[in-house]
Design a protein around this motif. Structure first.
Motif, PDB file in Angstrom:
ATOM      1  N   HIS A 151       0.848  -1.076   0.027  1.00  0.00           N
ATOM      2  CA  HIS A 151      -0.062  -0.142   0.139  1.00  0.00           C
ATOM      3  C   HIS A 151       0.738   1.468   0.102  1.00  0.00           C
ATOM      4  O   HIS A 151       0.514   2.067  -0.623  1.00  0.00           O
ATOM      5  CB  HIS A 151      -0.902  -0.054   1.293  1.00  0.00           C
ATOM      6  CG  HIS A 151      -1.890  -1.352   1.426  1.00  0.00           C
ATOM      7  ND1 HIS A 151      -2.669  -1.543   0.137  1.00  0.00           N
ATOM      8  CD2 HIS A 151      -1.890  -2.317   1.951  1.00  0.00           C
ATOM      9  CE1 HIS A 151      -3.187  -2.629   0.500  1.00  0.00           C
ATOM     10  NE2 HIS A 151      -2.776  -3.090   1.660  1.00  0.00           N
ATOM     11  N   ALA A 185       2.219   1.884  -3.573  1.00  0.00           N
ATOM     12  CA  ALA A 185       1.327   2.537  -4.372  1.00  0.00           C
ATOM     13  C   ALA A 185       0.867   3.992  -4.003  1.00  0.00           C
ATOM     14  O   ALA A 185       0.603   4.691  -4.855  1.00  0.00           O
ATOM     15  CB  ALA A 185      -0.049   1.673  -4.227  1.00  0.00           C
ATOM     16  N   HIS A 238      -6.287   0.924  -4.873  1.00  0.00           N
ATOM     17  CA  HIS A 238      -5.435   0.607  -5.861  1.00  0.00           C
ATOM     18  C   HIS A 238      -5.849  -1.226  -6.048  1.00  0.00           C
ATOM     19  O   HIS A 238      -6.210  -1.680  -5.219  1.00  0.00           O
ATOM     20  CB  HIS A 238      -4.073   0.742  -5.808  1.00  0.00           C
ATOM     21  CG  HIS A 238      -3.380  -0.047  -4.657  1.00  0.00           C
ATOM     22  ND1 HIS A 238      -2.861  -1.213  -4.966  1.00  0.00           N
ATOM     23  CD2 HIS A 238      -3.334   0.270  -3.380  1.00  0.00           C
ATOM     24  CE1 HIS A 238      -2.380  -1.725  -3.763  1.00  0.00           C
ATOM     25  NE2 HIS A 238      -2.551  -0.904  -2.640  1.00  0.00           N
ATOM     26  N   ASP A 239      -5.834  -1.415  -7.323  1.00  0.00           N
ATOM     27  CA  ASP A 239      -6.053  -2.796  -7.626  1.00  0.00           C
ATOM     28  C   ASP A 239      -7.288  -3.487  -6.817  1.00  0.00           C
ATOM     29  O   ASP A 239      -7.193  -4.602  -6.372  1.00  0.00           O
ATOM     30  CB  ASP A 239      -4.672  -3.868  -6.993  1.00  0.00           C
ATOM     31  CG  ASP A 239      -3.526  -3.513  -7.709  1.00  0.00           C
ATOM     32  OD1 ASP A 239      -3.500  -2.954  -9.127  1.00  0.00           O
ATOM     33  OD2 ASP A 239      -2.359  -3.485  -7.346  1.00  0.00           O
TER      34      ASP A 239
END
Length: 180
Positions: A99, A102, A159-160
């Protein structure tokens, strides 16, 4: 009985020998690792973390030249700044945190646009930082005013498919902190 004592003595001697060989092997691995770290890496480690490269974990060594992680603050320097009642923004991260990896490239430009000097403390290297600064998750962004915490944002960007904060949340964090 005499044979049994001899066998036990041999077994104890073998275990002692294995222990010594293992210790020497670990020492050789550490020396090998230290010798593989080039002068430029050592210089960067000293510049950012204040230590020889061999004292840093491999994940941190791999991140030394990443432009997103160049504003590192050491815990002692952070503590001194807070004791001096300074206003500051600190981003607590871990080099192993997906995390954080990102979030950092998103957060840094936002901080720069906001005119914020965003200090970064690596809790992967400085594990005592978890307790000392009451960090419960990475990434964590904290604004200190007069050396006291006044605002905290835990978690990274979404994200993702993972939940998280939007870039607007980080912008708002900096805007709100400036008003305090």
């Amino acid at each position: 009985m005499k044979k049994l004592m001899i066998y036990l003595g041999v077994i104890v001697a073998l275990f002692a020998l294995l222990f010594i060989v293992n210790q020497q092997s670990e020492k050789a691995k550490e020396q090998s690792r230290a010798s593989k770290i080039d002068a430029a890496t050592n210089e960067k480690a000293k510049q950012l973390y204040g230590v020889e490269g061999a004292k840093l974990r491999p994940e941190t060594l791999a991140q030394l030249n990443d432009p997103n992680y160049q504003n590192i603050i050491k815990p002692a320097d952070l503590k001194a700044a807070l004791d001096d009642k300074k206003d500051m923004y600190v981003y607590y991260f871990s080099t192993t945190c997906v995390h954080c990896r990102a979030t950092t490239p998103v957060l840094n430009p936002i901080a720069k646009d906001a005119g914020v000097d965003l200090k970064q403390l690596n809790v992967w290297e400085y594990e005592a930082g978890w307790n000392e600064f009451k960090i419960t998750a990475t990434p964590t962004l904290i604004y200190y005013k007069g050396g006291k915490e006044v605002q905290r944002l835990e978690g990274g960007v979404s994200h993702d498919g993972q939940p998280g904060h939007s870039s607007d949340t980080f912008k708002t964090f900096f805007e709100d902190a400036k008003k305090k």
